[in-house]
Write an enzyme that holds these catalytic residues in place. Structure first.
Site, PDB file in Angstrom:
ATOM      1  CB  THR A  33      -0.986  -0.014   1.178  1.00  0.00           C
ATOM      2  OG1 THR A  33      -1.813  -1.187   1.075  1.00  0.00           O
ATOM      3  CG2 THR A  33      -1.872   1.221   1.186  1.00  0.00           C
ATOM      4  CD  GLU A  41       2.294  11.587  -1.791  1.00  0.00           C
ATOM      5  OE1 GLU A  41       2.466  12.832  -1.764  1.00  0.00           O
ATOM      6  OE2 GLU A  41       2.653  10.819  -0.889  1.00  0.00           O
ATOM      7  CG  HIS A  67      -3.904  -1.664  -1.790  1.00  0.00           C
ATOM      8  ND1 HIS A  67      -2.575  -1.717  -1.443  1.00  0.00           N
ATOM      9  CD2 HIS A  67      -4.011  -2.380  -2.939  1.00  0.00           C
ATOM     10  CE1 HIS A  67      -1.914  -2.430  -2.340  1.00  0.00           C
ATOM     11  NE2 HIS A  67      -2.774  -2.844  -3.253  1.00  0.00           N
TER      12      HIS A  67
END
Length: 125
Positions: A33, A41, A67
């Site tokens: 994750t 990002e 996730h």
């Protein structure tokens, strides 16, 4: 020029180095994750950076993602990010990560436009 609706994609391959076991976020050798969030990002900042004035950058300030499915070593993860809101210096993105089997994670991410020099000076105080 930043515009709502801008898109960017980035990809990575799941390796031993970006598994939950390697990140110590879990015990299994599946896409971590934290690695998924880092890819999200990266996809966002690389989308907007070329549109910013010299000396400006962005920093991540909020991540709200799920996730939802595992990805084994060898799978290719593709992240697509869309700029969905511009509110002054705050940029909001929709992010979706998929592998060959379908969507593995999705959510939203916020970044703020900052002056790099001033931000680093503040961080170094």
């Amino acid at each position: 020029m930043l515009e709502i609706g801008m898109k960017n994609t980035a990809e990575t391959v799941v390796t031993i180095d970006n598994t939950a076991k390697a990140f110590t976020s879990g015990a299994l050798e599946v896409f971590a994750t934290p690695a998924m969030i880092a890819l999200m990002e990266e996809t966002c900042w690389k989308m907007v950076q070329p549109e910013l004035e010299e000396g400006l950058g962005t920093v991540g300030t909020k991540v709200d993602v799920s996730h939802m499915a595992p990805s084994a070593i060898g799978k290719t993860i593709i992240c697509e990010a869309t700029l969905i809101e511009i509110d002054g210096r705050k940029l909001s993105f929709e992010v979706v990560c998929s592998d060959e089997s379908g969507v593995v994670g999705m959510g939203t991410h916020e970044r703020f436009i900052i002056n790099n020099e001033k931000f680093l000076a503040k961080a170094n105080k």
